[in-house]
Write an enzyme that holds these catalytic residues in place. Structure first.
Site, short mmCIF file in Angstrom:
data_model
loop_
_atom_site.label_atom_id
_atom_site.label_comp_id
_atom_site.label_asym_id
_atom_site.label_seq_id
_atom_site.Cartn_x
_atom_site.Cartn_y
_atom_site.Cartn_z
CB CYS A 1 -0.99 -0.03 1.17
SG CYS A 1 -2.37 1.12 1.00
CG HIS B 1 -3.64 -3.81 2.72
ND1 HIS B 1 -2.77 -3.34 3.68
CD2 HIS B 1 -4.20 -2.72 2.16
CE1 HIS B 1 -2.83 -2.02 3.72
NE2 HIS B 1 -3.69 -1.61 2.80
CD GLU C 1 -1.43 -6.55 4.90
OE1 GLU C 1 -1.75 -5.41 5.32
OE2 GLU C 1 -0.93 -6.75 3.77
#
Length: 560
Positions: free
Chosen positions: A386, A519, A521
């Site tokens: 990001c 993102h 993750e």
């Protein structure tokens, strides 16, 4: 549908989220489908506008829901996909009831906490529990419900009253209440008074726990269990020790060893298979035997509270597990790099890989740019997520393309070269829920470079042409500069369906220099690490080339 409620007492942060996730994993290993709901008693509608210092990270779901970080624990442990309705807040409930009142749904009645608010809570739980969250699209057998905060908090009292009524709505054979409490050790003695008082408070509200999970640094002694049993109106066999273990993935094994699955079978009166934790058990036990360590440096702006980067930490750990390495995570405040702090720069230079996660606001952005520059010039593996992706774009434009004054419009709205700008369709005045949120498509539109090499990230994703990842941002790479950046050497290999929004940047010839606007993750799992994070750790440990070679021979793409 069976409902298992998890409440907590004494202090917050005891690990209710890990306990409920571990219970769910154990039930899944018994062949059951599991879903989860988190109740947060705060008045915010969701966690989207909360500071990371206030409440930890905001976990983003596929449908764009900005939720409590515990939903991330559920998704990671249980490998399920939740919705924004699985995070129930006081703000959501009251907003829903007030909208009904304004429409006249209550037919002129006086709207009260009981029964209207409590009924709304019960209706919400029953409705959301039926939403399929597993890959097969089938309804769950068991719904786990975590009540945030501690028993006795004013904020949570209405939810506990709703759950008191709920046990009779669904039938006591379909409802089990559990309690997570702290058993501190003082002068080498395990103290039970905090648990006794917590259960006393709970019972005064008309709720009596059937199972008590006792958090302690050491295993609960039998006399301690007997004492809690005597004063808390539960069998000693239903007092379980959740003491510290070598790693969090061993908690389901710990609960299995104490027969939790048998207790649930007996209490809820439904047959379940013997648990088979298989690959999970192997992973949890093997981790303690590894001797190799990988050192990753996280450069952020919320390093004062590690929960601000919880999903980043978990994704790095999952990647390290896949590489059979222990993770040594070094923390650097981005502003320290701007101030030329020797200790901070030493951590950057000594680390095997660098991760620069997302964030909002100007503070620390120049430090992130300095880190990106150092990694680019010194061939150090770098992953930017990001804002970390935007940092490599700004750095490259300034120092390679010689675009003096290149910056993000977020930090300088009069920049000579606004290479990152505000997305045109985003509302500038309303903060909550107005970003580009949720799962979006990224296509690898430029996967091959001039020298004939292929995109590392595409290979890490199993050579998929298209992937789905979660987003949370208001700013993006300015389309006016895309051709100049791409043709100048920083390859914008991944774009959205329209080809207008840049999603992935790579630097050919570098061991690993990748930025992602999304993102990744949020979709990482212990047994299926996120490809970008996996790639970072592979590069940091010198395993990337051999892994990609094996990947090319395999027909099974990386899960995503």
């Amino acid at each position: 549908m069976k409902y298992i409620i998890v409440t907590g007492g004494v202090v917050s942060g005891l690990g209710k989220g890990v306990t409920i996730s571990s219970m769910g994993r154990l039930l899944q290993s018994c062949g059951l489908r599991v879903t989860a709901i988190k109740i947060d008693p705060y008045l915010n509608v969701d966690a989207g506008t909360m500071s990371p210092f206030e409440h930890g990270e905001v976990f983003v779901l596929d449908d764009g829901g900005e939720t409590d970080l515990d939903l991330g624990n559920y998704e990671r442990f249980l490998n399920i996909h939740l919705t924004q309705d699985h995070n129930l807040t006081t703000g959501k409930i009251y907003r829903h009831v007030i909208l009904k009142e304004r429409r006249g749904d209550y037919l002129g009645k006086t709207v009260q906490v009981v029964p209207h608010i409590t009924n709304e809570i019960q209706d919400w739980i029953e409705r959301v529990a039926k939403i399929p969250t597993s890959a097969d699209g089938k309804e769950a057998d068991v719904c786990l419900v975590e009540v945030g905060g501690t028993v006795g908090d004013i904020e949570s009292s209405v939810f506990l009253e709703a759950l008191r009524q709920f046990q009779f709505r669904v039938g006591t054979e379909n409802f089990l209440l559990s309690f997570v409490s702290l058993v501190p050790i003082i002068s080498e003695e395990q103290k039970t008074k905090p648990t006794q008082h917590g259960v006393k408070d709970l019972r005064s509200l008309g709720l009596s726990p059937s199972i008590i999970f006792c958090r302690s640094t050491e295993e609960l002694l039998e006399p301690t269990k007997q004492k809690i049993s005597s004063f808390c109106h539960v069998a000693a066999s239903n007092v379980l020790s959740v003491h510290d273990v070598k790693n969090v993935y061993q908690v389901p094994l710990l609960l299995r060893s104490q027969g939790l699955h048998k207790l649930l079978e007996s209490q809820l009166k439904f047959p379940i298979q013997n648990p088979d934790l298989g690959a999970w058990e192997t992973m949890a036990n093997d981790m303690s035997q590894w001797t190799d360590t990988v050192q990753i440096c996280l450069i952020g702006k919320y390093t004062g509270l590690q929960d601000s980067y919880l999903s980043i930490i978990k994704a790095l750990r999952h990647a390290a597990i896949a590489c059979q390495h222990k993770l040594d995570l070094q923390w650097v405040e981005a502003t320290d790099l701007e101030e030329e702090n020797e200790e901070a720069w030493s951590k950057v230079k000594n680390a095997q890989g660098i991760i620069v996660p997302g964030g909002f606001g100007n503070r620390g952005f120049e430090g992130k740019i300095l880190a990106a520059k150092y990694c680019r010039e010194n061939s150090k593996p770098y992953l930017g997520v990001c804002l970390g992706f935007q940092a490599i774009v700004v750095e490259y434009c300034r120092n390679v393309l010689n675009l003096k004054g290149a910056n993000s419009a977020e930090f300088d709205d009069s920049a000579a070269h606004p290479v990152v700008f505000f997305m045109p369709e985003i509302d500038k005045t309303t903060m909550g829920g107005t970003m580009r949120l949720g799962s979006r498509i990224t296509k690898f539109t430029q996967p091959t470079f001039e020298d004939g090499s292929a995109s590392l990230l595409k290979q890490l994703y199993g050579n998929k042409e298209m992937i789905h990842e979660r987003h949370r941002h208001r700013y993006e790479v300015n389309p006016d500069y895309v051709s100049q950046i791409h043709n100048g050497g920083l390859k914008l290999v991944g774009r959205d369906e329209s080809g207008e929004r840049m999603e992935v940047a790579e630097l050919p010839g570098h061991p690993f220099y990748i930025g992602a606007q999304y993102h990744p993750e949020f979709k990482s799992r212990p047994l299926a690490p996120s490809p970008p994070f996996h790639g970072l750790v592979l590069a940091a440990t010198g395993q990337l080339d051999s892994y990609l070679g094996q990947q090319g021979k395999s027909s099974n793409p990386t899960p995503n």
